[in-house]
Design a protein around this motif. Structure first.
Motif, PDB file in Angstrom:
ATOM      1  N   ARG A  66      50.087  15.797  48.635  1.00 26.86           N
ATOM      2  CA  ARG A  66      50.036  17.037  47.792  1.00 26.86           C
ATOM      3  C   ARG A  66      51.494  16.892  47.087  1.00 26.86           C
ATOM      4  NH1 ARG A  66      49.002  23.210  49.710  1.00 26.86           N
ATOM      5  NH2 ARG A  66      49.102  23.760  47.670  1.00 26.86           N
ATOM      6  N   GLN A  67      51.363  17.228  45.577  1.00 25.05           N
ATOM      7  CA  GLN A  67      52.478  17.623  44.987  1.00 25.05           C
ATOM      8  C   GLN A  67      52.770  18.859  44.853  1.00 25.05           C
ATOM      9  OE1 GLN A  67      51.960  15.611  41.070  1.00 25.05           O
ATOM     10  NE2 GLN A  67      53.567  16.922  40.019  1.00 25.05           N
ATOM     11  N   ALA A  68      54.196  19.146  44.850  1.00 25.67           N
ATOM     12  CA  ALA A  68      54.642  20.692  44.978  1.00 25.67           C
ATOM     13  C   ALA A  68      54.266  21.401  43.875  1.00 25.67           C
ATOM     14  CB  ALA A  68      56.219  20.473  45.166  1.00 25.67           C
ATOM     15  N   GLU A  69      53.456  22.416  43.917  1.00 25.43           N
ATOM     16  CA  GLU A  69      53.584  23.150  42.562  1.00 25.43           C
ATOM     17  C   GLU A  69      52.990  24.405  43.059  1.00 25.43           C
ATOM     18  OE1 GLU A  69      49.088  23.580  40.487  1.00 25.43           O
ATOM     19  OE2 GLU A  69      50.077  21.577  40.338  1.00 25.43           O
ATOM     20  N   PRO A  70      53.607  25.389  42.462  1.00 24.85           N
ATOM     21  CA  PRO A  70      53.528  26.732  42.630  1.00 24.85           C
ATOM     22  C   PRO A  70      52.157  27.253  42.426  1.00 24.85           C
ATOM     23  CG  PRO A  70      54.648  26.598  40.685  1.00 24.85           C
ATOM     24  CD  PRO A  70      54.632  25.197  41.059  1.00 24.85           C
ATOM     25  N   ASP A  71      51.683  27.928  43.483  1.00 22.23           N
ATOM     26  CA  ASP A  71      50.339  28.309  43.012  1.00 22.23           C
ATOM     27  C   ASP A  71      50.440  29.834  42.418  1.00 22.23           C
ATOM     28  OD1 ASP A  71      49.028  26.576  44.356  1.00 22.23           O
ATOM     29  OD2 ASP A  71      49.105  27.399  46.372  1.00 22.23           O
ATOM     30  N   ARG A  72      49.799  30.097  41.199  1.00 20.31           N
ATOM     31  CA  ARG A  72      49.853  31.179  40.372  1.00 20.31           C
ATOM     32  C   ARG A  72      48.686  32.041  40.495  1.00 20.31           C
ATOM     33  NH1 ARG A  72      52.159  28.737  34.812  1.00 20.31           N
ATOM     34  NH2 ARG A  72      49.999  27.542  35.160  1.00 20.31           N
ATOM     35  N   LEU A  73      47.613  31.609  40.959  1.00 20.39           N
ATOM     36  CA  LEU A  73      46.204  32.183  41.088  1.00 20.39           C
ATOM     37  C   LEU A  73      45.963  32.358  42.794  1.00 20.39           C
ATOM     38  CD1 LEU A  73      43.775  33.677  39.933  1.00 20.39           C
ATOM     39  CD2 LEU A  73      42.763  31.697  39.685  1.00 20.39           C
ATOM     40  N   HIS A  74      46.089  33.444  43.268  1.00 22.27           N
ATOM     41  CA  HIS A  74      45.420  34.038  44.404  1.00 22.27           C
ATOM     42  C   HIS A  74      44.408  34.938  44.579  1.00 22.27           C
ATOM     43  CE1 HIS A  74      49.147  31.927  46.104  1.00 22.27           C
ATOM     44  NE2 HIS A  74      49.918  32.579  45.185  1.00 22.27           N
ATOM     45  N   PRO A  75      43.091  34.603  44.412  1.00 22.73           N
ATOM     46  CA  PRO A  75      42.153  35.321  44.543  1.00 22.73           C
ATOM     47  C   PRO A  75      42.131  36.196  45.745  1.00 22.73           C
ATOM     48  CG  PRO A  75      41.135  33.074  44.743  1.00 22.73           C
ATOM     49  CD  PRO A  75      42.745  33.115  44.631  1.00 22.73           C
ATOM     50  N   ARG A  76      42.292  37.580  45.648  1.00 23.44           N
ATOM     51  CA  ARG A  76      42.526  38.332  46.908  1.00 23.44           C
ATOM     52  C   ARG A  76      40.955  38.712  47.443  1.00 23.44           C
ATOM     53  NH1 ARG A  76      46.100  43.278  45.806  1.00 23.44           N
ATOM     54  NH2 ARG A  76      43.963  44.040  45.824  1.00 23.44           N
ATOM     55  N   GLY A  77      40.052  38.542  46.407  1.00 20.35           N
ATOM     56  CA  GLY A  77      38.886  39.158  47.182  1.00 20.35           C
ATOM     57  C   GLY A  77      38.758  40.564  47.162  1.00 20.35           C
ATOM     58  N   LEU A  78      37.674  41.192  47.498  1.00 19.21           N
ATOM     59  CA  LEU A  78      37.514  42.544  47.628  1.00 19.21           C
ATOM     60  C   LEU A  78      38.113  43.096  48.888  1.00 19.21           C
ATOM     61  CD1 LEU A  78      34.975  41.385  46.067  1.00 19.21           C
ATOM     62  CD2 LEU A  78      33.801  43.468  46.718  1.00 19.21           C
ATOM     63  N   THR A  79      38.946  44.171  48.671  1.00 18.22           N
ATOM     64  CA  THR A  79      39.820  44.740  49.714  1.00 18.22           C
ATOM     65  C   THR A  79      38.936  46.065  50.161  1.00 18.22           C
ATOM     66  OG1 THR A  79      41.060  46.038  48.223  1.00 18.22           O
ATOM     67  CG2 THR A  79      41.823  43.760  49.033  1.00 18.22           C
ATOM     68  N   ALA A  80      38.222  46.659  49.454  1.00 16.14           N
ATOM     69  CA  ALA A  80      37.359  47.647  49.736  1.00 16.14           C
ATOM     70  C   ALA A  80      35.969  47.613  48.928  1.00 16.14           C
ATOM     71  CB  ALA A  80      38.123  48.985  49.818  1.00 16.14           C
ATOM     72  N   VAL A  81      34.929  48.323  49.442  1.00 15.91           N
ATOM     73  CA  VAL A  81      33.918  48.605  48.603  1.00 15.91           C
ATOM     74  C   VAL A  81      33.835  50.036  48.051  1.00 15.91           C
ATOM     75  CG1 VAL A  81      32.210  46.810  49.944  1.00 15.91           C
ATOM     76  CG2 VAL A  81      32.399  49.122  50.664  1.00 15.91           C
ATOM     77  N   ARG A  82      33.206  50.017  47.001  1.00 19.34           N
ATOM     78  CA  ARG A  82      32.849  51.297  46.267  1.00 19.34           C
ATOM     79  C   ARG A  82      31.586  52.000  46.518  1.00 19.34           C
ATOM     80  NH1 ARG A  82      34.202  46.840  42.556  1.00 19.34           N
ATOM     81  NH2 ARG A  82      36.595  47.119  41.575  1.00 19.34           N
TER      82      ARG A  82
END
Length: 155
Positions: A66-82
């Motif tokens: 693995r090459q060191a690379e900063p992750d810029r996209l962190h999909p958080r997903g749904l934290t609560a439903v509406r």
């Protein structure tokens, strides 16, 4: 051997699959008044968990490169439903966006697997990619079916 970016994508994909699984479970548990949503999202959550589990040993095999690379996209997903019909529609849209990220990432990983002639990864990508496609198709159909009533009829 030189470092490569495939290990980064494998790690990102496994995490995105687990995020998608957790988000499906959140929607299933938050919209229990919609039996098809509860049942289908629960099944999709199990499917995404299986996809991530199948990817884990392959990601481990590539981990040392693995090459060191900063992750810029962190999909958080749904934290609560509406709540309510509009909430369900928006929750399904959120699932669709996350599943779209997972689907294109499987496509990219599958292309890299073919280029690397990694038979194990080709097999996992070949099985997992279409399952995500089925999730997207169901989500699209369910949103289209709900949209007229949800968006045009006053509560």
């Amino acid at each position: 051997m030189t470092a490569m970016h495939l290990p980064t994508y494998l790690t990102m994909l496994a995490a995105a699959e687990r995020t998608l699984a957790a988000s499906h479970l959140r929607v299933a548990g938050g919209h229990t008044d919609e039996p098809d949503v509860r049942y289908t999202c629960t099944g999709f959550a199990a499917q995404s968990t299986r996809n991530a589990d199948a990817l884990d040993p392959i990601a481990e095999r590539y981990a040392g490169r693995r090459q060191a690379e900063p992750d810029r996209l962190h999909p958080r997903g749904l934290t609560a439903v509406r709540p309510g019909p509009v909430g369900l529609l928006r929750d399904l849209q959120d699932l669709y966006q996350l599943a779209g990220l997972v689907e294109i990432t499987w496509t990219l990983v599958g292309q890299a697997a073919a280029g690397a002639r990694d038979r194990e990864l080709i097999g996992v990508a070949g099985a997992s990619g279409p399952r995500i496609g089925a999730q997207l198709a169901w989500l699209r159909m369910r949103m289209k079916a709900a949209a007229p009533q949800t968006l045009l009829v006053a509560p």
